[in-house]
Design a protein around this motif. Structure first.
Motif, PDB file in Angstrom:
ATOM      1  N   VAL A   1       0.839  -1.201   0.000  1.00 29.96           N
ATOM      2  CA  VAL A   1       0.000   0.000   0.000  1.00 29.96           C
ATOM      3  C   VAL A   1       0.875   1.252   0.000  1.00 29.96           C
ATOM      4  N   ALA A   2       1.911   1.256   0.807  1.00 29.54           N
ATOM      5  CA  ALA A   2       2.811   2.413   0.858  1.00 29.54           C
ATOM      6  C   ALA A   2       3.465   2.673  -0.496  1.00 29.54           C
ATOM      7  N   ARG A   3       3.808   1.621  -1.233  1.00 26.64           N
ATOM      8  CA  ARG A   3       4.439   1.769  -2.550  1.00 26.64           C
ATOM      9  C   ARG A   3       3.475   2.366  -3.577  1.00 26.64           C
ATOM     10  N   HIS A   4       2.183   2.317  -3.274  1.00 28.66           N
ATOM     11  CA  HIS A   4       1.164   2.853  -4.190  1.00 28.66           C
ATOM     12  C   HIS A   4       0.590   4.179  -3.698  1.00 28.66           C
ATOM     13  N   THR A   5       1.235   4.774  -2.689  1.00 29.29           N
ATOM     14  CA  THR A   5       0.713   5.997  -2.085  1.00 29.29           C
ATOM     15  C   THR A   5       1.758   7.099  -2.072  1.00 29.29           C
ATOM     16  N   PRO A   6       2.080   7.725  -3.176  1.00 28.02           N
ATOM     17  CA  PRO A   6       1.566   7.475  -4.529  1.00 28.02           C
ATOM     18  C   PRO A   6       2.519   6.604  -5.344  1.00 28.02           C
ATOM     19  N   VAL A   7       2.039   6.160  -6.498  1.00 30.31           N
ATOM     20  CA  VAL A   7       2.888   5.486  -7.487  1.00 30.31           C
ATOM     21  C   VAL A   7       3.775   6.546  -8.117  1.00 30.31           C
ATOM     22  N   ARG A   8       4.980   6.166  -8.504  1.00 31.75           N
ATOM     23  CA  ARG A   8       5.909   7.104  -9.148  1.00 31.75           C
ATOM     24  C   ARG A   8       5.274   7.761 -10.376  1.00 31.75           C
TER      25      ARG A   8
END
Length: 120
Positions: free
Chosen positions: A23-30
C-alpha cells in the motif's frame, strides 16, 4: 456510433505480511509509472485490496492488446513490475502480465442500453 471501451478486471494476491508495504508503494505510485500507464491507453484504473491480500484491479482501454504490448516493451514498466513481483503470491512472471483476468457478467449501462433505456 463509438465502440465501447474494453473493461478489464483482474485478481492478484499480495503476500499478507507485505500488504502495508505494498500500500505504501502505491501511495503514490511514481509519476513516471503513472505516465506510462496513461500512455499505454489505460484509464479509470483502480486497485482494491481485500482480506488476506486479495487484490482486484480494474481499468478501461480502447485496445487492451495494444496497452499490454506497450507496457511489456516499456523499460519503466518492466522496472516497476520487477520491484512489485516479490509482493505477490504464486506468480510466474511480471504481475501486469500474469494477473488472473475476471469475466464480466453484468454491466448496468450496457443492459440499460440493450433495453432501450438510459441512465439519468
Amino acid at each position: 456510433m463509438t465502440a465501447h471501451p474494453t473493461r478489464v478486471c483482474f485478481e492478484l494476491r499480495v503476500r499478507p505480511e507485505l500488504v502495508d508495504d505494498y500500500v505504501a508503494r502505491h501511495t503514490p505510485v511514481r509519476a513516471e509509472m503513472l505516465a506510462e500507464i496513461a500512455a499505454a491507453g489505460r484509464r479509470n484504473y483502480s486497485l482494491f485490496l481485500g482480506e488476506e491480500g486479495r487484490l482486484i484491479g480494474y481499468y478501461e482501454t480502447d485496445d487492451d492488446a495494444a496497452a499490454q504490448a506497450y507496457l511489456a516493451a516499456s523499460p519503466i514498466a518492466a522496472a516497476w513490475e520487477a520491484e512489485m513481483a516479490p509482493y505477490f503470491v504464486g506468480l510466474a512472471g511480471r504481475p501486469d502480465q500474469a494477473a488472473i483476468p475476471l469475466t464480466e457478467v453484468f454491466h448496468l449501462a450496457d443492459q440499460l442500453a440493450d433495453a432501450g433505456r438510459t441512465l439519468s
